[in-house]
Scaffold this motif. Structure first.
Motif, PDB file in Angstrom:
ATOM      1  N   GLU A   1      51.597  37.994  -5.378  1.00  0.00           N
ATOM      2  CA  GLU A   1      51.064  36.903  -4.558  1.00  0.00           C
ATOM      3  C   GLU A   1      51.012  35.600  -5.358  1.00  0.00           C
TER       4      GLU A   1
ATOM      5  N   GLN B   1      48.276  49.075  -9.147  1.00  0.00           N
ATOM      6  CA  GLN B   1      48.853  48.632  -7.876  1.00  0.00           C
ATOM      7  C   GLN B   1      48.190  47.341  -7.408  1.00  0.00           C
ATOM      8  N   GLN B   2      46.873  47.235  -7.562  1.00  0.00           N
ATOM      9  CA  GLN B   2      46.173  46.009  -7.193  1.00  0.00           C
ATOM     10  C   GLN B   2      46.644  44.843  -8.054  1.00  0.00           C
ATOM     11  N   GLN B   3      46.776  45.088  -9.342  1.00  0.00           N
ATOM     12  CA  GLN B   3      47.227  44.045 -10.261  1.00  0.00           C
ATOM     13  C   GLN B   3      48.637  43.593  -9.905  1.00  0.00           C
TER      14      GLN B   3
ATOM     15  N   TYR C   1      42.803  56.637 -10.435  1.00  0.00           N
ATOM     16  CA  TYR C   1      42.074  55.361 -10.483  1.00  0.00           C
ATOM     17  C   TYR C   1      42.895  54.308 -11.229  1.00  0.00           C
TER      18      TYR C   1
ATOM     19  N   LYS D   1      50.064  43.718  -6.955  1.00  0.00           N
ATOM     20  CA  LYS D   1      49.983  42.964  -5.701  1.00  0.00           C
ATOM     21  C   LYS D   1      49.511  41.537  -5.952  1.00  0.00           C
ATOM     22  N   GLU D   2      48.472  41.399  -6.768  1.00  0.00           N
ATOM     23  CA  GLU D   2      47.947  40.068  -7.089  1.00  0.00           C
ATOM     24  C   GLU D   2      48.984  39.239  -7.847  1.00  0.00           C
TER      25      GLU D   2
ATOM     26  N   HIS E   1      45.670  53.083  -9.112  1.00  0.00           N
ATOM     27  CA  HIS E   1      45.161  52.172  -8.086  1.00  0.00           C
ATOM     28  C   HIS E   1      44.954  50.762  -8.660  1.00  0.00           C
ATOM     29  N   LEU E   2      44.356  50.693  -9.840  1.00  0.00           N
ATOM     30  CA  LEU E   2      44.140  49.386 -10.480  1.00  0.00           C
ATOM     31  C   LEU E   2      45.466  48.689 -10.760  1.00  0.00           C
TER      32      LEU E   2
END
Length: 141
Positions: free
Chosen positions: A130, A122-124, A116, A126-127, A119-120
């Motif tokens: 961007e 990886q999202q951070q 978990y 990616k953001e 995953h968090l």
């Protein structure tokens, strides 16, 4: 039953039957004779190994029968001792299983937590990429 215990059981049976492969007659049926007949070193069969508890009782019983010292009372006492040893071994195995199951649950929980968290992150990431791309000026060559 492990292969070593099976070898020891077979060696004991050969000693009882008088059809030994390694140990030469005359011999006493004892822990060392069984170990040698199984192709192991003296002292390999000892009381410190819980998986050999029933084998130790069988060895003692076989020697008593061989020498004619075994009575029905002795054999029954040996069987009771064997049952007690087996119950103790079962209890030890149950306790070990419970400990391993608890450890498994802990490690499984830790693993899920790490998945978990990964995953968090990886999202951070990616953001962040961007957001960074919005501020980068791209030039044409």
């Amino acid at each position: 039953m492990s292969k070593a215990v099976e070898k020891l059981e077979a060696a004991l049976q050969r000693l009882i039957d008088g059809k030994t492969l390694i140990v030469q007659p005359p011999y006493k049926i004892n822990n060392d004779a069984v170990a040698l007949e199984a192709g192991l070193k003296r002292g390999s069969v000892n009381k410190q190994r819980p998986e050999l508890a029933s084998l130790l009782i069988k060895i003692k019983e076989a020697e008593q029968i061989r020498t004619g010292k075994a009575t029905e009372k002795d054999i029954n006492a040996n069987k009771k001792a064997q049952k007690k040893a087996e119950k103790e071994q079962i209890q030890e195995l149950k306790e070990e299983l419970a400990e391993l199951q608890e450890l498994y649950e802990i490690k499984l929980s830790e693993n899920n937590s790490l998945i978990y968290h990964n995953h968090l992150l990886q999202q951070q990431l990616k953001e962040t990429k961007e957001a960074l791309n919005k501020y980068i000026v791209k030039f044409n060559n």
